[in-house]
Design a protein around this motif. Sequence first.
Motif, PDB file in Angstrom:
ATOM      1  N   ASN A   1      65.454  33.917  23.558  1.00 13.87           N
ATOM      2  CA  ASN A   1      64.204  33.978  24.403  1.00 13.87           C
ATOM      3  C   ASN A   1      63.144  33.607  23.540  1.00 13.87           C
ATOM      4  OD1 ASN A   1      62.401  34.335  26.345  1.00 13.87           O
ATOM      5  ND2 ASN A   1      62.524  36.628  26.422  1.00 13.87           N
ATOM      6  N   ASP A   2      62.076  32.353  24.040  1.00 12.48           N
ATOM      7  CA  ASP A   2      61.270  32.013  23.254  1.00 12.48           C
ATOM      8  C   ASP A   2      60.022  32.419  23.926  1.00 12.48           C
ATOM      9  OD1 ASP A   2      61.172  30.240  25.499  1.00 12.48           O
ATOM     10  OD2 ASP A   2      60.648  28.657  24.391  1.00 12.48           O
ATOM     11  N   THR A   3      59.822  33.471  24.858  1.00  9.32           N
ATOM     12  CA  THR A   3      58.444  33.778  25.598  1.00  9.32           C
ATOM     13  C   THR A   3      58.153  35.005  24.544  1.00  9.32           C
ATOM     14  OG1 THR A   3      59.165  32.974  27.752  1.00  9.32           O
ATOM     15  CG2 THR A   3      57.497  34.888  27.536  1.00  9.32           C
ATOM     16  N   MET A   4      56.982  34.967  24.029  1.00  9.29           N
ATOM     17  CA  MET A   4      56.274  36.389  23.341  1.00  9.29           C
ATOM     18  C   MET A   4      55.737  37.374  24.647  1.00  9.29           C
ATOM     19  SD  MET A   4      56.135  37.239  20.461  1.00  9.29           S
ATOM     20  CE  MET A   4      56.111  39.247  20.698  1.00  9.29           C
ATOM     21  N   ILE A   5      54.965  36.617  25.663  1.00  6.21           N
ATOM     22  CA  ILE A   5      54.399  37.640  26.509  1.00  6.21           C
ATOM     23  C   ILE A   5      54.417  37.110  27.535  1.00  6.21           C
ATOM     24  CG2 ILE A   5      52.252  38.580  26.938  1.00  6.21           C
ATOM     25  CD1 ILE A   5      51.552  38.929  24.087  1.00  6.21           C
ATOM     26  N   ALA A   6      54.839  37.762  28.781  1.00  6.50           N
ATOM     27  CA  ALA A   6      54.814  37.153  30.109  1.00  6.50           C
ATOM     28  C   ALA A   6      54.016  38.251  30.934  1.00  6.50           C
ATOM     29  CB  ALA A   6      56.489  37.103  30.655  1.00  6.50           C
ATOM     30  N   CYS A   7      53.115  37.931  31.767  1.00  4.00           N
ATOM     31  CA  CYS A   7      52.384  38.643  32.802  1.00  4.00           C
ATOM     32  C   CYS A   7      52.874  37.892  34.239  1.00  4.00           C
ATOM     33  CB  CYS A   7      50.887  38.342  32.672  1.00  4.00           C
ATOM     34  SG  CYS A   7      50.232  38.806  31.017  1.00  4.00           S
ATOM     35  N   ASP A   8      53.337  38.957  34.828  1.00 10.19           N
ATOM     36  CA  ASP A   8      53.989  38.597  36.158  1.00 10.19           C
ATOM     37  C   ASP A   8      53.327  39.119  37.248  1.00 10.19           C
ATOM     38  OD1 ASP A   8      55.490  37.872  38.262  1.00 10.19           O
ATOM     39  OD2 ASP A   8      57.387  39.227  37.756  1.00 10.19           O
ATOM     40  N   ASN A   9      52.389  38.339  37.948  1.00  5.62           N
ATOM     41  CA  ASN A   9      51.657  38.915  39.053  1.00  5.62           C
ATOM     42  C   ASN A   9      50.832  40.228  38.682  1.00  5.62           C
ATOM     43  OD1 ASN A   9      50.706  38.184  41.580  1.00  5.62           O
ATOM     44  ND2 ASN A   9      52.418  39.368  42.523  1.00  5.62           N
ATOM     45  N   VAL A  10      50.150  40.319  37.575  1.00  5.01           N
ATOM     46  CA  VAL A  10      49.476  41.531  37.030  1.00  5.01           C
ATOM     47  C   VAL A  10      48.162  41.711  37.918  1.00  5.01           C
ATOM     48  CG1 VAL A  10      48.373  42.618  35.027  1.00  5.01           C
ATOM     49  CG2 VAL A  10      50.655  41.339  34.846  1.00  5.01           C
ATOM     50  N   THR A  11      48.035  43.105  38.476  1.00  5.48           N
ATOM     51  CA  THR A  11      47.032  43.455  39.055  1.00  5.48           C
ATOM     52  C   THR A  11      46.506  44.823  38.517  1.00  5.48           C
ATOM     53  OG1 THR A  11      47.299  42.266  41.161  1.00  5.48           O
ATOM     54  CG2 THR A  11      45.893  44.292  41.576  1.00  5.48           C
ATOM     55  N   TYR A  12      45.184  44.966  38.094  1.00  7.46           N
ATOM     56  CA  TYR A  12      44.793  46.015  37.388  1.00  7.46           C
ATOM     57  C   TYR A  12      43.494  46.850  38.291  1.00  7.46           C
ATOM     58  CZ  TYR A  12      43.321  49.589  34.220  1.00  7.46           C
ATOM     59  OH  TYR A  12      42.797  50.756  33.563  1.00  7.46           O
ATOM     60  N   LYS A  13      43.515  47.869  39.014  1.00  9.47           N
ATOM     61  CA  LYS A  13      42.540  48.351  39.929  1.00  9.47           C
ATOM     62  C   LYS A  13      41.912  49.562  39.176  1.00  9.47           C
ATOM     63  CE  LYS A  13      45.551  47.997  43.365  1.00  9.47           C
ATOM     64  NZ  LYS A  13      46.303  48.475  44.835  1.00  9.47           N
ATOM     65  N   TYR A  14      40.827  49.805  39.570  1.00 10.26           N
ATOM     66  CA  TYR A  14      39.974  51.231  39.059  1.00 10.26           C
ATOM     67  C   TYR A  14      39.048  51.431  40.046  1.00 10.26           C
ATOM     68  CZ  TYR A  14      36.182  47.916  37.599  1.00 10.26           C
ATOM     69  OH  TYR A  14      35.198  46.902  37.542  1.00 10.26           O
ATOM     70  N   GLU A  15      38.495  52.686  40.103  1.00 10.81           N
ATOM     71  CA  GLU A  15      37.626  53.088  40.800  1.00 10.81           C
ATOM     72  C   GLU A  15      36.023  52.995  40.361  1.00 10.81           C
ATOM     73  OE1 GLU A  15      36.595  57.382  42.540  1.00 10.81           O
ATOM     74  OE2 GLU A  15      38.366  56.602  43.512  1.00 10.81           O
ATOM     75  N   SER A  16      35.316  52.469  40.930  1.00  4.97           N
ATOM     76  CA  SER A  16      33.858  52.264  40.344  1.00  4.97           C
ATOM     77  C   SER A  16      33.111  53.413  40.385  1.00  4.97           C
ATOM     78  CB  SER A  16      33.076  51.202  41.156  1.00  4.97           C
ATOM     79  OG  SER A  16      31.855  51.425  41.342  1.00  4.97           O
ATOM     80  N   ASN A  17      32.329  53.643  39.054  1.00  2.00           N
ATOM     81  CA  ASN A  17      31.695  55.086  39.197  1.00  2.00           C
ATOM     82  C   ASN A  17      30.568  55.015  40.231  1.00  2.00           C
ATOM     83  OD1 ASN A  17      33.251  56.070  37.141  1.00  2.00           O
ATOM     84  ND2 ASN A  17      32.206  55.173  35.608  1.00  2.00           N
ATOM     85  N   SER A  18      29.776  53.940  40.354  1.00  2.00           N
ATOM     86  CA  SER A  18      28.777  53.959  41.051  1.00  2.00           C
ATOM     87  C   SER A  18      28.895  54.102  42.655  1.00  2.00           C
ATOM     88  CB  SER A  18      28.099  52.822  40.770  1.00  2.00           C
ATOM     89  OG  SER A  18      28.685  51.378  41.143  1.00  2.00           O
ATOM     90  N   ASP A  19      29.883  53.598  43.207  1.00  2.00           N
ATOM     91  CA  ASP A  19      30.185  53.698  44.698  1.00  2.00           C
ATOM     92  C   ASP A  19      31.442  54.059  45.044  1.00  2.00           C
ATOM     93  OD1 ASP A  19      31.391  51.303  44.248  1.00  2.00           O
ATOM     94  OD2 ASP A  19      30.065  50.005  44.977  1.00  2.00           O
ATOM     95  N   LYS A  20      32.354  54.522  44.131  1.00  2.00           N
ATOM     96  CA  LYS A  20      33.705  55.153  44.486  1.00  2.00           C
ATOM     97  C   LYS A  20      34.506  53.977  45.198  1.00  2.00           C
ATOM     98  CE  LYS A  20      32.675  59.003  42.667  1.00  2.00           C
ATOM     99  NZ  LYS A  20      33.005  59.009  41.094  1.00  2.00           N
ATOM    100  N   GLN A  21      34.113  52.731  45.027  1.00  2.00           N
ATOM    101  CA  GLN A  21      35.092  51.522  45.543  1.00  2.00           C
ATOM    102  C   GLN A  21      36.084  51.277  44.675  1.00  2.00           C
ATOM    103  OE1 GLN A  21      33.525  48.773  48.222  1.00  2.00           O
ATOM    104  NE2 GLN A  21      33.178  50.742  49.310  1.00  2.00           N
TER     105      GLN A  21
END
Length: 281
Positions: free
Chosen positions: A2-22
Amino acid sequence: MNDTMIACDNVTYKYESNSDKQIKFALNGVTLNIKKGEFVVVLGRNGSGKSTIAKHMNALVIPSEGKVYVDGLDTSQEENVWNIRNKAGMVFQNPDNQIVATIVEEDVAFGPENLGIEPKEIRKRIEDCLKRVNMYEYRSHAPHLLSGGQKQRVAIAGVLAMRPECIILDEPTAMLDPSGRKDVIRTIKELNNKYNMTIILITHYMEEAVEADKIVIIDKGKKVKEGTPKEIFSNVELMKDIGLDVPQVTELAYELKKNGICINTEILTINEMVNALCQLR
């Protein structure tokens, strides 16, 4: 193999905003493939998500959705984290946050000592890694007396001493003066060219990206474009639309072309510009 070092597959990262809790998206459906031995630059303005993607590559952050694989290891599996961090070393923006000892060589020894490497091998690694980053003559110095660029090279040596296959650098030159920046970039390029080490450089300095094999543009948590430096930078309008610059000579070629002069717009360096202008005569 395998010659792939790093694979990101459809990566989503969610967080809750401190100001408006969105719920906010730092990353939204990013797919990316980085080969072993590649020098990849990730570009994006502040808040685009480029640092978040870097942290995913070292398992400091786990995706909300999608997968990240480092040399085939799934970052979301806790039993893989130790191996992942041995394979993919991380260098941060502020070298002071990574330097832990009062003598340069002791600082470089810190990582291998924690891995339980035997003292004789550690001594060999200290010498080798400090030579690789041109800091061997400073091995007995106190890190706090070094310049910003020198400190950052010591931090890189500390990561190298753990023998990673890949180094992720998250804006390593942001706090440095121009000469410190040049030193660090020269070191990074040498590690890639001489030792075939996979390099992922997160930056917002366009001139640092010119030498890369591949550039990935992240904006508003999404991958906007991916290609060689010539392919990316010749697209001046797209770059300006997302708030990024292009190298000055590339912009000059773009303006000349706009004003009716027949010139190649895939120009990245002063030498290429001089050659192109000489051919106009």
